[in-house]
Every structure is written in structure tokens, then in C-alpha cells.
Motif scaffolding. Sequence first.
Motif, mmCIF file in Angstrom:
data_model
loop_
_atom_site.group_PDB
_atom_site.id
_atom_site.type_symbol
_atom_site.label_atom_id
_atom_site.label_comp_id
_atom_site.label_asym_id
_atom_site.label_seq_id
_atom_site.Cartn_x
_atom_site.Cartn_y
_atom_site.Cartn_z
ATOM 1 N N ILE A 142 0.850 -1.199 0.000
ATOM 2 C CA ILE A 142 0.000 0.000 0.000
ATOM 3 C C ILE A 142 0.884 1.247 0.000
ATOM 4 O O ILE A 142 1.718 1.425 0.880
ATOM 5 C CB ILE A 142 -0.951 0.010 1.215
ATOM 6 N N LYS A 143 0.674 2.072 -1.031
ATOM 7 C CA LYS A 143 1.434 3.317 -1.145
ATOM 8 C C LYS A 143 0.582 4.412 -0.517
ATOM 9 O O LYS A 143 -0.573 4.599 -0.894
ATOM 10 C CB LYS A 143 1.693 3.617 -2.626
ATOM 11 N N SER A 144 1.156 5.121 0.470
ATOM 12 C CA SER A 144 0.358 6.161 1.140
ATOM 13 C C SER A 144 1.286 7.194 1.758
ATOM 14 O O SER A 144 2.464 6.903 1.981
ATOM 15 C CB SER A 144 -0.486 5.524 2.248
ATOM 16 N N LYS A 145 0.735 8.388 2.022
ATOM 17 C CA LYS A 145 1.563 9.443 2.631
ATOM 18 C C LYS A 145 1.940 9.021 4.036
ATOM 19 O O LYS A 145 3.093 9.053 4.422
ATOM 20 C CB LYS A 145 0.782 10.764 2.664
ATOM 21 N N ILE A 146 0.935 8.656 4.836
ATOM 22 C CA ILE A 146 1.203 8.141 6.191
ATOM 23 C C ILE A 146 1.118 6.623 6.082
ATOM 24 O O ILE A 146 0.124 6.103 5.555
ATOM 25 C CB ILE A 146 0.156 8.661 7.196
ATOM 26 N N PRO A 147 2.162 5.905 6.540
ATOM 27 C CA PRO A 147 2.106 4.450 6.415
ATOM 28 C C PRO A 147 0.798 3.905 6.989
ATOM 29 O O PRO A 147 0.337 4.377 8.034
ATOM 30 C CB PRO A 147 3.289 3.961 7.251
ATOM 31 N N VAL A 148 0.187 2.949 6.293
ATOM 32 C CA VAL A 148 -1.145 2.480 6.697
ATOM 33 C C VAL A 148 -1.148 1.935 8.124
ATOM 34 O O VAL A 148 -2.065 2.212 8.901
ATOM 35 C CB VAL A 148 -1.661 1.412 5.708
ATOM 36 N N ILE A 149 -0.111 1.189 8.480
ATOM 37 C CA ILE A 149 -0.143 0.604 9.823
ATOM 38 C C ILE A 149 -0.040 1.715 10.876
ATOM 39 O O ILE A 149 -0.617 1.620 11.946
ATOM 40 C CB ILE A 149 0.893 -0.552 9.974
ATOM 41 N N LYS A 150 0.622 2.826 10.512
ATOM 42 C CA LYS A 150 0.679 3.975 11.436
ATOM 43 C C LYS A 150 -0.708 4.613 11.574
ATOM 44 O O LYS A 150 -1.123 4.984 12.674
ATOM 45 C CB LYS A 150 1.704 5.001 10.918
ATOM 46 N N GLN A 151 -1.422 4.742 10.438
ATOM 47 C CA GLN A 151 -2.789 5.297 10.498
ATOM 48 C C GLN A 151 -3.619 4.467 11.474
ATOM 49 O O GLN A 151 -4.376 4.991 12.294
ATOM 50 C CB GLN A 151 -3.463 5.240 9.128
ATOM 51 N N MET A 152 -3.435 3.140 11.416
ATOM 52 C CA MET A 152 -4.244 2.264 12.277
ATOM 53 C C MET A 152 -3.747 2.283 13.723
ATOM 54 O O MET A 152 -4.538 2.162 14.659
ATOM 55 C CB MET A 152 -4.229 0.835 11.719
ATOM 56 N N MET A 153 -2.430 2.432 13.898
ATOM 57 C CA MET A 153 -1.882 2.521 15.271
ATOM 58 C C MET A 153 -2.452 3.752 15.974
ATOM 59 O O MET A 153 -2.778 3.713 17.157
ATOM 60 C CB MET A 153 -0.342 2.583 15.226
ATOM 61 N N ASP A 261 -6.261 5.359 4.176
ATOM 62 C CA ASP A 261 -5.942 6.132 2.969
ATOM 63 C C ASP A 261 -4.725 5.503 2.320
ATOM 64 O O ASP A 261 -3.716 5.288 3.000
ATOM 65 C CB ASP A 261 -5.576 7.582 3.339
ATOM 66 N N GLY A 262 -4.797 5.250 1.039
ATOM 67 C CA GLY A 262 -3.635 4.705 0.357
ATOM 68 C C GLY A 262 -4.045 3.938 -0.874
ATOM 69 O O GLY A 262 -5.203 3.561 -1.035
ATOM 70 N N LYS A 263 -3.063 3.722 -1.762
ATOM 71 C CA LYS A 263 -3.336 2.977 -2.986
ATOM 72 C C LYS A 263 -2.748 1.586 -2.811
ATOM 73 O O LYS A 263 -1.559 1.431 -2.568
ATOM 74 C CB LYS A 263 -2.693 3.693 -4.178
ATOM 75 N N ARG A 264 -3.619 0.584 -2.933
ATOM 76 C CA ARG A 264 -3.199 -0.772 -2.625
ATOM 77 C C ARG A 264 -2.954 -1.572 -3.909
ATOM 78 O O ARG A 264 -3.681 -1.428 -4.887
ATOM 79 C CB ARG A 264 -4.291 -1.404 -1.766
ATOM 80 N N TYR A 265 -1.898 -2.372 -3.884
ATOM 81 C CA TYR A 265 -1.571 -3.233 -5.025
ATOM 82 C C TYR A 265 -1.659 -4.681 -4.577
ATOM 83 O O TYR A 265 -1.149 -5.027 -3.511
ATOM 84 C CB TYR A 265 -0.142 -2.968 -5.513
ATOM 85 N N ASP A 266 -2.268 -5.517 -5.398
ATOM 86 C CA ASP A 266 -2.365 -6.934 -5.072
ATOM 87 C C ASP A 266 -1.113 -7.646 -5.584
ATOM 88 O O ASP A 266 -1.046 -8.068 -6.732
ATOM 89 C CB ASP A 266 -3.623 -7.515 -5.737
ATOM 90 N N LEU A 267 -0.120 -7.780 -4.704
ATOM 91 C CA LEU A 267 1.128 -8.411 -5.131
ATOM 92 C C LEU A 267 0.987 -9.928 -5.248
ATOM 93 O O LEU A 267 1.922 -10.614 -5.645
ATOM 94 C CB LEU A 267 2.266 -8.084 -4.153
ATOM 95 N N GLY A 268 -0.186 -10.441 -4.892
ATOM 96 C CA GLY A 268 -0.431 -11.868 -5.056
ATOM 97 C C GLY A 268 -0.706 -12.216 -6.521
ATOM 98 O O GLY A 268 -0.743 -13.377 -6.881
#
Length: 320
Positions: A142-153, A261-268
Motif C-alpha cells: 500500500i502506497k500512502s503518505k502516512i504508512p497504513v499501519i501507522k494510520q491504524m496505530m 488512505d492509500g493505494k493498494r496493489y495486489d502483489l499476489g
Amino acid sequence: MKQVNVQKSKVRKVIIPAAGWGTRFLPMTKIIPKELVPILNRPSIDLLVDEAINSGIEEIILVISTRKQEIMKYFQPNIPLEEELKSKNKWELLKHVKKTNRDAIIRVVYQYEQLGLAHAILTGARFFKNEPFAVILGDDLIKSKIPVIKQMMNEYDKLGSSIVGVQNVEFDKLNKYGIVKPKNISEKNNKLFEISGAVEKPLPQKAPSSKAILGRYIFNYSIVKFLENLDYSNENTGEINLVDCFDKYLKEEKIYAYEFDGKRYDLGSIEGFTMATIDYSLENSDISSTIKKHIMNLASEIYSETALLDLNSEKNKGGK
Ligand code: G1P
């Protein structure tokens, strides 16, 4: 993604499950773990480790199979290579190589049998004491300004309840994900809401919402007891889904969904990997202008081909 310096979160550890076979990437995954397939010049798992470190996570637990030792090697120092680069004054390259050694503690835990995501998380959480922890899945970049896991933390530190990261997905893709059942969702709280359950890969017409869990979780340690009680011995059920323990867990504790918030890529999938490679290349100042030109040339070729096809179909219609 820049490191965000704020007050320390209660979430200090992350589990990154990386034990699967990566069958969609065969034959390459016969010899290379999928997590080491690069997005430009960096293995995809390095970008996920970056997300964790930039969120302030202090300890990263990689749950791998014994076939995937190369993942660990990537995060260890390579002294002969460092000496070689030093002797040739290749300081910039040396900086890149040293960056992979990482400041955070990176531990490896072996998952000897591949019994699914719930089992991988249980394996990684074995050494945790009574503490919350995050989970980042390698297939979801997931590409985002604020890292997604930080947004959730940030949300976790306010709520103290487990949280799953969600985004809306298209109707015909609902059967690829865990889909949450929102408890009450209103205009006011449509980004953060309580859930009453989740269904793993439902038929689109039976999905409880359009909000899919996209590979980011924060759990209170209490989830571990529920993960332990899942039935990993029944061979007929195949892999055990993480969401299978949610119904019981929800009787004791709340789970929230957070629309990140973020753009997610399915690397699977190979398509997702290719899209991520294109997008990351457009952000890399060394190569972006060449890649942009290439894309523009391709676009005009595709456009003229389509225009020609349209013209021919018009002609055919006219001839009838
Ligand atoms: C896993 C989870 C699923 C989640 C998905 C996100 O599925 O089981 O709930 O929505 O990751 O990518 P998998 O893609 O491993 O089949």
C-alpha cells in the motif's frame, strides 16, 4: 514514505507472514521466495518492512518456512560486499546495501506446516507477552503518505480495540477477500466503525458489505486464545481462515474496521505486481522520465490501433 515521529504507540511489534509457496508466481518461486521478487531494485518484503519501521514499530517477526532462508539473508549484513564497495569508493551503493541491515529488530520464526493465515499469526505471536501487535500481509502493498499501519496505530491508541484495515472493492472482486459486516455505519463514522463479524471470500451477492480487509490488522493479545482454539488438525477444511475466529472473539471484545488512505496493489497477482512496478518507476527520479516517454508512446500506439479498429467496424457496418 517518511518516518512519522510522534508519541510512542502501544503497538511495538508486527508479524509479517511469508511462508506460502507463491504458486501464482511459478515457475520462478521454485527457487526464489515470492517476497524477494523486486519492485524495481528492492524485494517487495523490504517495502513492507519499511512501512513498519516508518510507523515506529520496533520489532518485526517474519514468519517463514525453512525453504525461505534467503529472506533472512537479505536483512543480514554482507560484510565482503560492503568491503568491496568501500574499497572502490562506491559510497552511494554502500548506503543502499547497509540500509537493508535495518535498525529495528528483525526476527525469524519458522512455520513448519502451512496451515493458513491464522496459524501463521499464532506462530509469530508465540513469543509475545500480553501486548497488542500488528499484522502486515505481503500480498498487500500500500502506497500512502502516512504508512497504513501507522494510520491504524493512531486509531488503536485511542480505542484500545482490535482493528482491521479495509477499503471498498468492486462487486466482482468481493469473493477474493475477507468482507466485514459493519455494525452501524453512518455518514459520521464511515471511516472507523465497529463490526459484528466478517465473511471469508463470500459470493459477491451474499457479501455483507463492499468493504474488504486488505492485509492490515492490529490485534489485542486476547485474540491469541481464539486463534489457539481453531481446529488446525482437520485436513478436510484445508487452510484455516483468520476471520473464522472473529464471531467467538466478538462475543468478548470489539473489533473495528478502519478505512485507510492509500493505494493498494495486489502483489499476489502478476497484474498487481506489474502495476506496482509501473507506479513505483514513475516515482523514481532516476528512471521516471524514460518510463513516462515509454508509456506515452505505448498509449498513442494503443490509441491509433483502437481508432483503426473503430474505423473498420464503421466501414463494415456501412457495407451491409
Ligand atoms: C487473506 C485473508 C483475507 C484478506 C486477504 C487480503 O486472503 O484470508 O481475509 O482479505 O488476505 O489480501 P488470501 O489473499 O491470502 O487468500
